[in-house]
Write an enzyme that holds these catalytic residues in place. Sequence first.
Site, PDB file in Angstrom:
ATOM      1  N   TYR A   1      22.034  -8.229  -3.336  1.00 31.64           N
ATOM      2  CA  TYR A   1      21.233  -7.191  -2.690  1.00 31.64           C
ATOM      3  C   TYR A   1      19.745  -7.366  -2.990  1.00 31.64           C
ATOM      4  CZ  TYR A   1      25.964  -5.397  -2.439  1.00 31.64           C
ATOM      5  OH  TYR A   1      27.321  -5.290  -2.222  1.00 31.64           O
TER       6      TYR A   1
ATOM      7  N   CYS B   1       0.813  -1.220   0.000  1.00 34.87           N
ATOM      8  CA  CYS B   1       0.000   0.000   0.000  1.00 34.87           C
ATOM      9  C   CYS B   1       0.838   1.256   0.000  1.00 34.87           C
ATOM     10  CB  CYS B   1      -0.908   0.003   1.204  1.00 34.87           C
ATOM     11  SG  CYS B   1      -1.789  -1.542   1.329  1.00 34.87           S
TER      12      CYS B   1
END
Length: 427
Positions: free
Chosen positions: A381, A352
Amino acid sequence: MNHFEPIDGELSCESVPLREIAQSVGTPVYVYSSATLERHYGVLRDALRQEGLKGEHGGDALIAFAVKANSNLAVLKTLARLGAGADTVSEGEIRRALAAGIPANRIVFSGVGKTAEELAFALKVGVSEINVESEPEMHLASNIAQSLGTRAVIAIRVNPDVSAGGHAKIATGKADNKFGVSFSEAERLYAQASNNAGLKPVGVTCHIGSQITDLAPMSAAFSKMKGLVQRLRGEGHSVERLDLGGGLGVPYFHQPTPPSPADYARMIARTMTGLDIAYSFEPGRMIAANAGVLVAEVLHIHERPEGRKFAVLDAAMNDLIRPAMYDAYHDIKPVRVRPGSPEMYDVVGPICETGDTFTRERELPPLAPGDLIAFMSAGAYGAVMSSEYNSRLLVPEVLVQGDQYAVVRPRPTYEDMLARDRLPDWL
Ligand code: LLP
């Protein structure tokens, strides 16, 4: 080169179709290729050998894989079997390296904020070198070593004050960054350390940034490092080791093509002509990035009246944060390409916030709900920076070797996730 190619029209990792892994493990899932990890390590080792850049006792230079790039034990063990060392920045990483079978005398301990406990741990297990980043840290290392009745083998991390690195958040070599000390400070600290009963200075180190696609700043930094070694030796100090860090970039597509490991090694050999020293390196990305992908499923194609088309995935920024954090570009490949003309998509996750966007207006082959896609170059990463934000389960990891694969970090269950929290008595 990596080992993610289509077989019978289906993107595969070595000989295993990504669809097969997605079906058995679920999505999102990270998938790593052993052959690619091995290849990248081998290419760098051979390039350094070719240029005569040696390590201690005339052996190979130490390639200390930066564990921060990918700390999965299976990945570390794959590299350990080839002779890799480890560049670590926490007790957790040292423990991972040891657990993967990397001997302590091939482990380097870096980082600007090592705690007393971490330094004590590193000294007890006998890491090969502590890369000291500041004067207070050097004194802490000395005090702890003396209290343990030993001497800390240290290298001084120098900040060569050059600009390099693909993004401001990953450049480390400018004087206003938190890393390392200046050249003049390095000389002063080296002299101090040589007269300190708790310290044994053996060398100097630098790391100027990550995703570097131009050799010029590296060469500038390295030639300053050479000057430092010569000055220190001129002052009568013994300087046995030179650790040149990591940072070599990888092709992420739409980025400048990085220099090859061979170009990199040639540049170093040229810059260091005449310097007799044991080299070590701390590569992370160049070994792991293109050895991994993140596989996700398209949940919905959501068309807005303004004409934007959103491909909503089951992977989100908590699984792969690089686009949200560094505006990083990851190539996106459908696992099976649908026929039809390419279309423009915004590829987003379900979290969200608007930052949960992997890319905007990317031209891709047509996508439909249920399709699998792969984010390329996600082996470094990627999983290490994942989180449970939005209470999404931590993303699992799979390692492929030839025609076999194994889950090397399972997806936790919701029960696992809830069981980690505790309710206080008053609730
Ligand atoms: N050595 C030291 C002391 C480092 O700080 C780093 C990376 C490395 C070695 C390995 O650098 P590499 O060869 O992987 O470029 N999370 C960022 C990258 C941060 C790199 C931090 N330091 C990203 O996703 O792009």
